[in-house]
Scaffold this active site. Structure first.
Site, PDB file in Angstrom:
ATOM      1  CD  GLU A  86      -4.576  80.470   1.552  1.00 47.32           C
ATOM      2  OE1 GLU A  86      -5.483  79.624   1.480  1.00 47.32           O
ATOM      3  OE2 GLU A  86      -4.409  81.194   2.558  1.00 47.32           O
TER       4      GLU A  86
ATOM      5  NE  ARG B 209      -3.034  81.720   5.054  1.00 47.69           N
ATOM      6  CZ  ARG B 209      -2.963  80.492   5.560  1.00 47.69           C
ATOM      7  NH1 ARG B 209      -2.157  80.258   6.579  1.00 47.69           N
ATOM      8  NH2 ARG B 209      -3.662  79.503   5.047  1.00 47.69           N
TER       9      ARG B 209
ATOM     10  CG  ASP C  79     -15.127  80.466   1.407  1.00 47.30           C
ATOM     11  OD1 ASP C  79     -14.525  80.899   0.405  1.00 47.30           O
ATOM     12  OD2 ASP C  79     -14.563  79.788   2.283  1.00 47.30           O
TER      13      ASP C  79
ATOM     14  CD  GLU D  24     -13.613  78.906   8.633  1.00 46.12           C
ATOM     15  OE1 GLU D  24     -12.661  79.358   7.963  1.00 46.12           O
ATOM     16  OE2 GLU D  24     -13.513  77.891   9.382  1.00 46.12           O
TER      17      GLU D  24
ATOM     18  CB  THR E 285     -11.664  86.267   4.026  1.00 44.42           C
ATOM     19  OG1 THR E 285     -12.450  85.094   4.239  1.00 44.42           O
ATOM     20  CG2 THR E 285     -10.337  85.916   3.357  1.00 44.42           C
TER      21      THR E 285
END
Length: 622
Positions: free
Chosen positions: A249, A253, A382, A516, A602
């Site tokens: 994360e 980010r 994913d 998404e 992503t």
């Protein structure tokens, strides 16, 4: 005329001084006139000589050039004094001409070149101020900054599209202003209770929403807000914390957000902060295999995995979603270690047997063996597949290993996981020890966009087939929205027990502002220009405005099938980073962040394609 004859009041001590009153009036007048002429001559020379300001400073502040002349003393000859005067004047004229030439050259440069020159001069000053043996905190090399095309766009020509795009910018402003008013500096906002919200994913690092939103602010040309965010990053973003963070994360980010902000704006603070944080994440790779830990204490460098993850395994979507950012960290820092760490992950994976060509979600970092044979293109798996494809694209299509791994994996997914419901909806199921679970997560809906993005490079004649698959997945995910009361999609939906594209379990009915489905609409619009994708995106905008917007921002909802929304009171940072950005790009022209120059991480942070030129300059940002 000797100076002494002009000053009869100051004769030598051996000489008797005459009283001023002994002069007649006419003599006084003549003396005053001569004295005035002398003063005028002296000061006129000072002010009208070339670069007179330098000479003046020499007269009053004893500059080195003038001091050289005055130190000759009374014993120096008149010819020597004259020679010194000539040298001083020659130096003044030379300095003056040099300054004029520098000014002329500067005026002929473009504003961005002038700005870069200023940055270089600042770096020189910093290095000099650190003294001999000094070292920059990150020891960063010089990088020639070039902004890739399409960082900002222009107004669409179609009035309806222009209005819809403006509406999304208005939504961004409401989300940002609410965060700034009620939660500035916190990681996220609680829009109902109007206060800050912090997740343990970031330890005690602050400002997740600020860093996540930087590039969206820039892309939407909200430059005043971008400057405020930049100022906060420079003054307050601190990674020197004794706390455990999620490597995944924090990477997508914070590292991703900082890298993107640097590439869009050229501001060095973002490069410095990205590299600083990247270096703090490197200890996560200190495992027997080099497969990184999921959690890391940034101060101690001690890592561990989630206790629930298959006997202490690392997770495919976490260790497999570092590649894009770490390749750019190596490029911007000059440190090859970042790239080496993520390339080693591929070596470990390529040594392992894949059950039916699939990548299980769990891998033990100590033994280097798979954990439970659970395979998903949604949560836990994913973005690993996404990064294989995007690594190839970001390398300017030179990363053949990444390309092969992606298309081989996609073939295994199609064979083992893709299914079609009795109602004709294509979905991607999950695989658990050889048995299929016929559910699809909201997270899996990114796959429509991924497959469309990679279709052009598909082997053989599969481009058309993959575009059809992408379109079918987009339709299925749209149905998951259309079949709810709020017209917002559930966290997961099933294709069993007589239902299709509907959540049947209460813990799967929530919507947390996820991006998404919108992401897939954006990619499908770019590749097909089918107007239905913009219409589907606009349906989502209307649902967000009606059911998620509150006075203090935007909130997720707990049950999308309930007739009225029950807000969860969290405005996720990815709502600003991803959902609103993808919506804005859906209603923008194709030359805004064009795919041949940019690749999205992503978290929807755009990173430039690393172009290969003839000189192959390693430290140049194309």
């Amino acid at each position: 005329m000797p100076v002494a004859t002009l000053l009869p009041f100051t004769a030598t001590p051996n000489r008797k001084s005459a009283s001023p009153t002994s002069f007649r009036l006419t003599e006084k007048f003549i003396l005053l006139l001569v004295f005035s002429a002398f003063i005028t001559l002296c000061f006129g020379a000072i002010f009208f000589l070339p670069d007179s300001s330098k000479l003046l400073s020499g007269v009053f502040f004893h500059s080195s050039a003038v001091e050289t002349n005055t130190r000759t003393g009374p014993d120096s000859s008149d010819s020597g004094s004259a020679g010194n005067d000539d040298r001083v004047l020659a130096k003044i004229r030379k300095d003056h001409e040099k300054a004029l030439l520098e000014a002329k050259d500067t005026l002929q440069k473009r504003p961005d070149e002038i700005k870069q020159d200023i940055i270089i001069e600042k770096e020189k000053v910093v290095k000099e101020s650190m003294g001999q043996g000094g070292k920059d905190v990150n020891n960063l090399p010089f990088v020639e900054y070039r902004r890739p095309p399409g960082a900002t766009g222009h107004e669409p020509l179609d009035p309806e599209t222009r209005d819809r795009r403006a509406k999304i910018k208005e939504m961004m402003k409401h989300a940002w202003d609410s965060y700034r008013r009620y939660a500035w500096g916190s990681n996220e906002l609680r829009p109902v209770s109007k206060q800050g919200h912090s997740s343990n994913l970031f330890g005690s690092i602050k400002g997740a929403t600020i860093v996540d939103a930087l590039d969206t602010l820039y892309i939407m040309e909200m430059f005043e807000e971008f400057d405020a965010a930049t100022d906060w990053v420079e003054k307050n973003l601190d990674f020197n914390v004794n706390a455990e963070v999620s490597v995944f994360e924090v990477n997508i980010r914070f590292v991703g957000g900082l890298l993107s902000a640097y590439y869009l704006s050229g501001k060095e603070v973002f490069r410095r902060k990205a590299v600083e944080l990247g270096e703090k994440l490197l200890p996560a790779f200190k495992t027997p295999t080099g497969i990184p830990w999921a959690l890391l204490n940034l101060k101690s460098g001690i890592g561990r995995n989630w206790p629930w993850a298959s006997g202490g395994s690392s997770i495919l979507a976490e260790y497999g979603t570092l590649h894009l950012e770490f390749m750019h960290l190596s490029k911007l820092s000059g440190n090859p270690e970042f790239a080496q760490k993520v390339m080693n992950i591929r070596k470990v994976l390529n040594r392992l047997d894949k059950p039916q060509g699939l990548y299980p979600n769990y891998l033990n970092p100590n033994s280097g063996q798979w954990g439970q044979h659970h395979v998903s293109v949604g949560g836990l798996g994913d973005s690993f597949y996404e990064y294989l494809l995007k690594a190839w694209l970001m390398s300017d299509k030179t990363d053949e290993e990444g390309k092969k791994m992606y298309y081989d994996a996609l073939q295994a997914i199609e064979t083992n996981l893709m299914r079609k419901s009795s109602g004709g909806l294509t979905y991607i199921a999950e695989w658990k020890g050889g048995l299929l679970e016929h559910k699809m997560g909201h997270l899996t809906c990114f796959a429509g966009g991924m497959i469309a993005l990679g279709a052009d490079g598909a082997p053989g004649d599969k481009t058309g087939h993959q575009m059809e698959q992408a379109a079918e997945i987009a339709r299925t995910c749209h149905e998951s929205y259309a079949r709810t009361a709020l017209k917002l999609g559930p966290e997961a939906f099933r294709f069993d027990g007589g239902v299709e594209a509907i959540a049947t379990r209460q813990n799967e009915k929530y919507f947390i502002l996820r991006p998404e489905v919108i992401e897939t609409y954006m990619y499908m619009w770019r590749f097909t220009h089918d107007p239905k994708y913009r219409e589907w995106g606009w349906e989502a905008v209307q649902a967000l405005e009606q059911h998620c917007k509150v006075e203090g921002g935007y909130s997720g909802v707990r049950d999308v099938y309930a007739p009225t929304p029950n807000h969860d009171d969290v405005q996720q940072s990815f709502y600003l980073a991803e959902t609103l950005k993808y919506l804005y790009l859906l209603f923008s022209d194709d030359d805004h962040l064009p795919f041949d120059h940019w690749v999205f991480n992503t978290e929807a942070h755009p990173l430039p394609v690393i172009k290969k030129d003839k000189t192959d300059r390693p430290n140049e940002v194309e």
